[in-house]
Design a protein around this motif. Structure first.
Motif, PDB file in Angstrom:
ATOM      1  N   PRO A 247      22.457  47.275   8.680  1.00 33.21           N
ATOM      2  CA  PRO A 247      23.218  48.306   8.062  1.00 33.21           C
ATOM      3  C   PRO A 247      23.544  47.868   6.598  1.00 33.21           C
ATOM      4  N   ARG A 248      23.804  48.675   5.457  1.00 28.86           N
ATOM      5  CA  ARG A 248      23.808  48.495   4.161  1.00 28.86           C
ATOM      6  C   ARG A 248      25.280  48.845   3.694  1.00 28.86           C
ATOM      7  N   CYS A 335      20.208  58.295   7.232  1.00 30.92           N
ATOM      8  CA  CYS A 335      21.315  57.151   7.205  1.00 30.92           C
ATOM      9  C   CYS A 335      22.481  57.873   7.756  1.00 30.92           C
ATOM     10  N   GLY A 338      28.683  54.471   8.648  1.00 36.82           N
ATOM     11  CA  GLY A 338      29.382  53.605   9.747  1.00 36.82           C
ATOM     12  C   GLY A 338      30.728  53.540   9.334  1.00 36.82           C
ATOM     13  N   LEU A 397      29.642  51.350   4.582  1.00 39.95           N
ATOM     14  CA  LEU A 397      28.747  50.715   5.370  1.00 39.95           C
ATOM     15  C   LEU A 397      28.024  52.007   5.900  1.00 39.95           C
ATOM     16  N   VAL A 398      26.872  52.072   5.853  1.00 35.45           N
ATOM     17  CA  VAL A 398      25.875  53.012   6.171  1.00 35.45           C
ATOM     18  C   VAL A 398      24.750  52.224   7.155  1.00 35.45           C
ATOM     19  N   VAL A 399      24.474  52.936   8.100  1.00 37.72           N
ATOM     20  CA  VAL A 399      23.626  52.611   9.187  1.00 37.72           C
ATOM     21  C   VAL A 399      22.058  53.343   9.332  1.00 37.72           C
TER      22      VAL A 399
END
Ligand code: CTP
Ligand code: MG
Length: 401
Positions: A247-248, A335, A338, A397-399
């Motif tokens: 995740p970023r 993406c 999250g 948060l992106v996954v």
């Protein structure tokens, strides 16, 4: 030296447009995404796809530059590739490409160089559909935006988006059908599928790909740049698909001063009786901080890249529009969201009784991803403490999917 058999498939890559909407001061296909042109990126993926005769249709005077990109990308397929000069319209450019087809070609794909990141698998799907018996096949994506029919600046009807698809390229056809359709065309059509359909043939569809988006405006170019920057090798799609699932996180802040027109909009809610915030849109600092945090996490630039004042369609827009568009951009980049945490610093409005409601609205606009919102005052200090405006700080948060 081996003799290459003549392929039964051809790809016409149209690259002869001027790129007026991009406004780069040069023909669009030669604008760089990174150190390589749009055309070179398109051709890298074409030559990674099924073996085919490849005809590049270049702007008059740019044939040599097009050939440079062909030579850099064709590898062992160099003998299958040629460059011809385009015409004043896309249709005239495709017609120029058709005239260069070899005799044995049975299936013709027409592809926009401007869809520079289209993965090779899309070419395979289109060819497979034509081989399976379709007269022609077009890659399509479902339409995600809510669509309205507008007349005289007023909505006159809602359009059921489940009936709609967005068409991409490459569009593939049996050669004889496409040739005949082009010979009989008596006006300009929006794409090759429309031209063939006008001759009474039913054109099929295959799954498109978010990466096959067309680079039309500066925002599209920025998106292509950030996608390529994150995956610098030529084979962007394989890279994206195999991207590490780590995740970023991203961060975003926004500030708006009080003094706008009409009611206050903040955190996706309307606040009757409160003073409005000023801004190009509705001044919703909470929504804008979330957009920045999401774009930052996905490596897609910032809010100005996609929603700047050069986009009049976002003047007066509310949080749902910004967040839905951001969600679509993230989807195209592979993406999903999250979660999001956002904090508002403001004396007013008081969030205590509407915090859960705001979280629900923001979460719904993000397709159900959890959003937590907290609010605080600043002990009378700073511009928020003096009641001059609000500040919002978001983390997202992106996954990768
Ligand atoms: N095209 C072409 N010949 C033309 C016009 C367009 O080969 N006379 C190609 C473009 O190079 C592009 C594709 O058709 O790859 C799709 O067109 P579009 O995105 O509209 O590109 P441009 O016409 O260059 O851009 P604009 O309409 O903004 O001027
Ligand atoms: Mg055009």
């Amino acid at each position: 030296m081996s003799i290459t058999p003549v392929p039964r498939v051809a790809v016409i890559v149209v690259a002869a447009g001027s790129g007026a909407r991009l406004g780069a001061g040069m023909p669009k296909a030669f604008v760089g995404i990174d150190e390589h042109t749009m055309l070179r990126h398109a051709l890298t993926r074409v030559f990674d796809g099924p073996e085919a005769q490849v005809i590049v249709v270049a702007p008059s005077g740019r044939e040599g530059d097009a050939l440079t990109d062909v030579i850099a990308t064709a590898g062992e397929r160099r003998e299958l590739a040629s460059v011809v000069t385009g015409g004043a319209s896309r249709q005239a450019s495709v017609a120029a490409g058709l005239r260069a087809l070899w005799g044995d070609v049975e299936v013709v794909l027409v592809h926009d160089a401007a869809r520079a990141l289209t993965p090779p698998a899309v070419f395979e799907r289109v060819i497979a559909a034509v081989d399976a018996g379709h007269v022609g096949a077009v890659p399509v994506l479902p339409v995600v935006d809510t669509i309205k029919r507008v007349e005289n600046a007023q909505i006159v009807a809602a359009v059921d988006r489940s009936e709609l698809s967005a068409a991409q390229t490459p569009q593939g056809f049996r050669r004889g059908i496409l040739d005949t359709a082009y010979r009989s065309a008596d006006r300009e059509f929006t794409d090759d599928a429309a031209l063939v359909a006008a001759t009474g043939h039913a054109v099929g569809v295959v799954d498109g790909d978010a990466l096959a988006f067309k680079i039309t405006t500066l925002a599209d170019l920025e998106r292509a740049r950030s996608l390529v920057a994150r995956h610098p090798l030529g084979h962007a799609h394989a890279q994206l698909e195999n991207a590490s699932p780590i995740p970023r996180v991203g961060v975003g802040t926004d500030v708006h001063g009080f003094g706008g027109e009409g009611p206050l909009w903040l955190a996706g809610l309307e606040w009757p009786g409160e003073v409005a915030l000023s801004g190009h849109s509705d001044g919703d600092a909470v929504a804008h901080a979330i957009v920045d945090a999401l774009l930052s996490a996905a490596g897609l630039g910032d809010i100005g890249t996609h929603f700047g004042t050069d986009h009049p369609e976002y003047a007066g827009a509310h949080a749902d529009v910004f967040l839905a568009r951001t969600l679509a951009l993230l989807g195209e980049a592979g993406c999903r969201v999250g979660n999001v945490a956002v904090q508002v610093q403001a004396n007013r409005p008081r969030f205590a009784t509407r915090r859960t409601e705001a979280e629900g609205v923001l979460s719904a606009a993000l397709g159900g991803a959890p959003v937590s919102l907290s609010a605080t005052t600043t002990d009378g200090l700073g511009f928020t403490g003096r009641g001059e405006g609000v500040a919002a700080f978001a983390m997202a948060l992106v996954v990768p999917v």
